[in-house]
Scaffold this motif. Structure first.
Motif, short mmCIF file in Angstrom:
data_model
loop_
_atom_site.label_atom_id
_atom_site.label_comp_id
_atom_site.label_asym_id
_atom_site.label_seq_id
_atom_site.Cartn_x
_atom_site.Cartn_y
_atom_site.Cartn_z
N GLN A 104 0.83 -1.20 0.00
CA GLN A 104 0.00 0.00 0.00
C GLN A 104 0.86 1.25 0.00
O GLN A 104 2.01 1.23 0.43
CB GLN A 104 -0.96 0.01 1.18
N ILE A 105 0.26 2.32 -0.53
CA ILE A 105 0.90 3.64 -0.53
C ILE A 105 -0.08 4.60 0.11
O ILE A 105 -1.24 4.69 -0.33
CB ILE A 105 1.23 4.12 -1.97
N PHE A 110 2.45 10.56 -1.60
CA PHE A 110 2.64 10.73 -3.05
C PHE A 110 3.53 11.92 -3.39
O PHE A 110 4.40 11.80 -4.26
CB PHE A 110 1.29 10.85 -3.77
N ALA A 111 3.34 13.06 -2.73
CA ALA A 111 4.15 14.24 -3.04
C ALA A 111 5.64 13.91 -2.86
O ALA A 111 6.46 14.22 -3.72
CB ALA A 111 3.74 15.42 -2.18
N ARG A 112 5.98 13.26 -1.74
CA ARG A 112 7.38 12.91 -1.45
C ARG A 112 7.91 11.92 -2.49
O ARG A 112 9.03 12.05 -2.98
CB ARG A 112 7.48 12.31 -0.04
N LEU A 119 9.48 13.98 -10.57
CA LEU A 119 8.29 13.98 -11.41
C LEU A 119 7.26 14.94 -10.83
O LEU A 119 7.11 15.03 -9.61
CB LEU A 119 7.64 12.58 -11.44
N ALA A 120 6.56 15.63 -11.72
CA ALA A 120 5.42 16.46 -11.32
C ALA A 120 4.25 16.04 -12.20
O ALA A 120 3.88 16.73 -13.15
CB ALA A 120 5.74 17.94 -11.50
N PRO A 123 -2.45 15.05 -12.12
CA PRO A 123 -3.28 14.21 -11.25
C PRO A 123 -4.13 13.20 -12.02
O PRO A 123 -4.26 12.05 -11.59
CB PRO A 123 -4.15 15.22 -10.51
N ALA A 124 -4.67 13.59 -13.17
CA ALA A 124 -5.53 12.68 -13.93
C ALA A 124 -4.74 11.46 -14.42
O ALA A 124 -5.25 10.34 -14.41
CB ALA A 124 -6.16 13.40 -15.12
N VAL A 125 -3.49 11.69 -14.83
CA VAL A 125 -2.66 10.58 -15.32
C VAL A 125 -2.28 9.67 -14.15
O VAL A 125 -2.34 8.44 -14.25
CB VAL A 125 -1.40 11.09 -16.05
N THR A 126 -1.92 10.28 -13.03
CA THR A 126 -1.57 9.51 -11.84
C THR A 126 -2.75 8.63 -11.41
O THR A 126 -2.57 7.43 -11.13
CB THR A 126 -1.17 10.44 -10.68
#
Length: 152
Positions: A104-105, A110-112, A119-120, A123-126
């Motif tokens: 799990q994450i 996620f930001a870290r 990577l930046a 959000p839709a792709v992530t």
């Protein structure tokens, strides 16, 4: 963990190249249908196509099919690493590395994780990539177990 994907298989006799290529085509076709499949389904699929396959064989076939085995005590899955969408694949690679370490994450991580990978992502792709690999459970994304993949 490193699990079934550890080692490069070069030190073991392994499958003949023609069989490896044939089985990786079978697996690649299945992964086009479902980008994450339970390890047991993959083992059955490959055993149906070619007698007996070992864990090392499955890891080699997965690598050849641009996939990877993620192995945890409560779940083993085979995950497509490369889809052909460069932006999504960079995110996919980062997330797969995280899922190699844990099932799990946490959303707060996620930001870290993305900052460490330089990577930046959009959000839709992530979210699209995450839905291939995991299910949302409140504040965590949990690695899928592959049970919802269609029968192969």
């Amino acid at each position: 963990g490193t699990g079934a994907g550890a080692g490069n298989g070069m030190d073991a006799p392994g499958l003949p190249d023609t069989v490896l290529a044939m089985l990786s085509d079978v697996l690649a076709a299945a992964l086009q249908t479902a980008p994450l499949i339970s390890y047991d389904k993959v083992a059955r699929l490959l055993s149906d196509a070619y007698a007996t396959v070992t864990d090392a064989d499955i890891a080699a076939v997965a690598a050849h099919a641009r996939a990877v085995v993620l192995s945890h005590p409560d779940r083993r899955v085979v995950v497509l690493r490369v889809t052909g969408d460069p932006e999504a694949d960079r995110i996919r690679e980062v997330l797969i590395r995280q899922f190699e370490e844990s099932v799990q994450i946490a959303v707060r991580d996620f930001a870290r994780i993305f900052e460490a990978a330089h990577l930046a992502p959009k959000p839709a792709v992530t979210t699209r990539v995450l839905r291939d690999l995991a299910v949302s459970r409140g504040q965590v994304w949990l690695l899928r177990d592959g049970s919802e993949a269609p029968d192969l």
